[in-house]
Motif scaffolding. Structure first.
Motif, short mmCIF file in Angstrom:
data_model
loop_
_atom_site.label_atom_id
_atom_site.label_comp_id
_atom_site.label_asym_id
_atom_site.label_seq_id
_atom_site.Cartn_x
_atom_site.Cartn_y
_atom_site.Cartn_z
N GLY A 20 5.70 -2.15 -11.78
CA GLY A 20 6.64 -1.67 -10.78
C GLY A 20 6.70 -2.64 -9.61
N LEU A 21 7.90 -2.90 -9.13
CA LEU A 21 8.07 -3.87 -8.05
C LEU A 21 7.57 -3.31 -6.73
N ALA A 50 15.73 3.49 -8.75
CA ALA A 50 16.79 3.03 -9.64
C ALA A 50 16.73 1.53 -9.87
N GLY A 51 16.12 0.80 -8.94
CA GLY A 51 16.03 -0.65 -9.05
C GLY A 51 14.70 -1.16 -9.56
N GLY A 52 13.83 -0.28 -10.05
CA GLY A 52 12.55 -0.72 -10.59
C GLY A 52 11.48 -0.92 -9.55
N VAL A 53 11.75 -0.50 -8.32
CA VAL A 53 10.78 -0.64 -7.22
C VAL A 53 9.98 0.65 -7.12
N THR A 54 8.65 0.55 -7.21
CA THR A 54 7.81 1.73 -7.18
C THR A 54 7.03 1.87 -5.88
N THR A 55 7.05 0.84 -5.04
CA THR A 55 6.38 0.90 -3.74
C THR A 55 7.24 0.19 -2.71
N ILE A 56 7.47 0.84 -1.57
CA ILE A 56 8.13 0.17 -0.46
C ILE A 56 7.23 0.27 0.78
N LEU A 57 7.37 -0.71 1.66
CA LEU A 57 6.75 -0.65 2.97
C LEU A 57 7.86 -0.59 4.01
N ASP A 58 7.80 0.45 4.83
CA ASP A 58 8.85 0.75 5.80
C ASP A 58 8.59 0.01 7.11
#
Length: 450
Positions: free
Chosen positions: A58-59, A86-94
């Motif tokens: 996961g991206l 939906a874009g394959g991203v499983t972790t984001i940093l805000d």
């Protein structure tokens, strides 16, 4: 023979820096085993993937402006994380802005976390902010679990998140050095921008001249000098000026703890091709010329640039001033959280790069940068986060099909290679068609525990 919760069998799997066939055993949301395809891993659920897809980790997108609370009409946790899934991203940093309040103290972090609770379709961590007057808040914010601290060296675009003076960089870095914290820097020099022409115009060349390369280069020199003087870690955000690449590479050879990222739009578009009045292309620092873009790709190839992140920075349609077509008036920001993988793959494969390279830039290295020890790789002990990607499929970008709250994008109508078929978060599909995918199951991450 152990029985796992789920076993994935893939003819194409990116793991340990290579693409190969393999099996992945998942238990309790973690990767418990990675084995050759002939292994006899067994699971209560077994999923077989054909050779038309590649299973990637996961991206990790370490640069996302969610804007909630305070500017939720621009974006919010539910819409942003659904787009990420939906874009394959499983972790984001805000990012600590453009929310109100900005995340510049522990109380504001608590507000942000309460706003995100129960809304997230992927895992979410938080950056803190470094602004004038909050030097004494940094260690408490660090202890509260932010992954690092963002500062600007030029006006941020919002009044509640003012820039640091360049001469204050060392003071902030010295405090962060005591906890081995990371300072991430929007590196443009305010004086250089004030001295540049600022023309109200629909001609993209006028906007480009208002944010010259020298503004970036001068600011990056200051960051390098401050990191060298303090021994602290610093990271250059959204690098667009290829002229700065030798500065960064040279500093690293000296042992300065400096890293850098760039974004899909700098690797895709070229200033010469941006139509008059097309303010959907405005971002800061700006998209530069084709030759500059090619040198950024070289910076990725030789490792001077560490990673690719979206800098997903949405706003409401009226703030883009498409009615005027005036680049000076329009909000600067590009939304690409949902389509970043396909965009980067489209450009990368034309330049001879592989999905192993793309995975390193968009999953492994962003996770390492942020200290996300269980993210970004398909290896035992890591979270069972996967992106199932069909690299030879493709699509035309339709803004109406994007989950971003305000689907304005310079990618509209553009053909992109590669389709995300499914995204898995800790062993279960997320953002997909099955019932579990429709429920927000993302965790709120804390530095040191992720």
């Amino acid at each position: 023979m152990a029985q796992y919760d789920t076993v994935l069998r893939a003819r194409r799997l990116v793991t340990s820096g290579r693409e190969e066939a393999g099996c992945v055993g998942v238990t309790d949301g973690r990767i418990a085993a990675v084995a050759p395809p002939e292994s006899d891993l067994d699971g209560r659920r077994v999923v077989e993937f054909g050779d038309d897809v590649v299973v990637l980790p996961g991206l990790v997108d370490a640069h996302v402006h969610v804007n909630e609370p305070g500017r939720t009409e621009w974006e919010g946790f539910a819409s942003a994380t659904r787009a990420a899934a939906a874009g394959g991203v499983t972790t984001i940093l805000d990012m600590p802005l453009n929310s109100i309040p900005p995340t510049v103290d522990a109380a504001a972090l608590d507000v942000k976390r309460r706003s995100a609770q129960g809304q997230c379709f992927v895992d979410v961590g938080f950056w803190g902010g470094a602004v004038p007057g909050n030097l004494g808040e940094l260690t408490a914010l660090h202890a509260a679990g932010v992954f690092g601290f963002k500062c600007f060296l030029v006006h941020s675009g919002v009044e509640e998140f003012p820039p640091l003076r360049p001469e204050d960089l060392e003071d902030y870095l010295r405090v962060l050095r005591t906890v081995d914290g990371l300072l991430i820097v929007h590196a443009e020099d305010g004086d250089a921008i004030e001295q540049a022409p600022n023309v109200h115009s629909g001609d993209y060349r006028d906007f480009l001249s208002s944010r010259p390369r020298e503004a970036e280069d001068r600011a990056i020199r200051r960051v390098i000098d401050a990191a060298r003087a303090t021994g602290a870690r610093a990271h250059i955000l959204h690098l667009s000026s290829s002229d700065a690449l030798p500065l960064i590479a040279g500093a690293r050879r000296e042992g300065v703890r400096i890293t850098a990222e760039t974004c899909p739009h700098y690797l895709t578009f070229a200033a010469e091709e941006i139509p008059a009045g097309a303010t959907q292309f405005k971002c800061c620092p700006p998209i530069r010329e084709a030759a500059n873009r090619d040198r950024l790709w070289q910076g990725l190839a030789d490792g001077t640039i560490d990673c690719i992140v979206s800098d997903h920075s949405p706003c409401t349609p009226e703030l883009k001033r498409l009615d005027l077509g005036d680049f000076a008036e329009a909000w600067g920001g590009i939304s690409s959280l949902q389509i970043g993988l396909s965009d980067v793959w489209t450009e990368a494969r034309q330049r001879g790069f592989s999905l192993v390279d793309v995975t390193r830039w968009m999953a492994e290295r962003p996770a390492q940068l942020a200290g996300l020890q269980r993210k970004g790789r398909i290896e035992p002990g890591h979270d069972a986060d996967f992106c199932v990607f069909a690299p030879d499929d493709g699509f035309v970008v339709d803004p109406a099909a994007l989950f971003h709250r305000n689907p304005i994008t310079p990618y509209a109508g553009r053909w992109l290679d590669g389709v995300v078929r499914s995204t898995w978060l800790r062993g279960l599909e997320t953002g997909g068609a099955e019932p579990a995918g429709d429920r927000p199951r993302g965790h709120l991450l804390t530095r040191g525990e992720a």
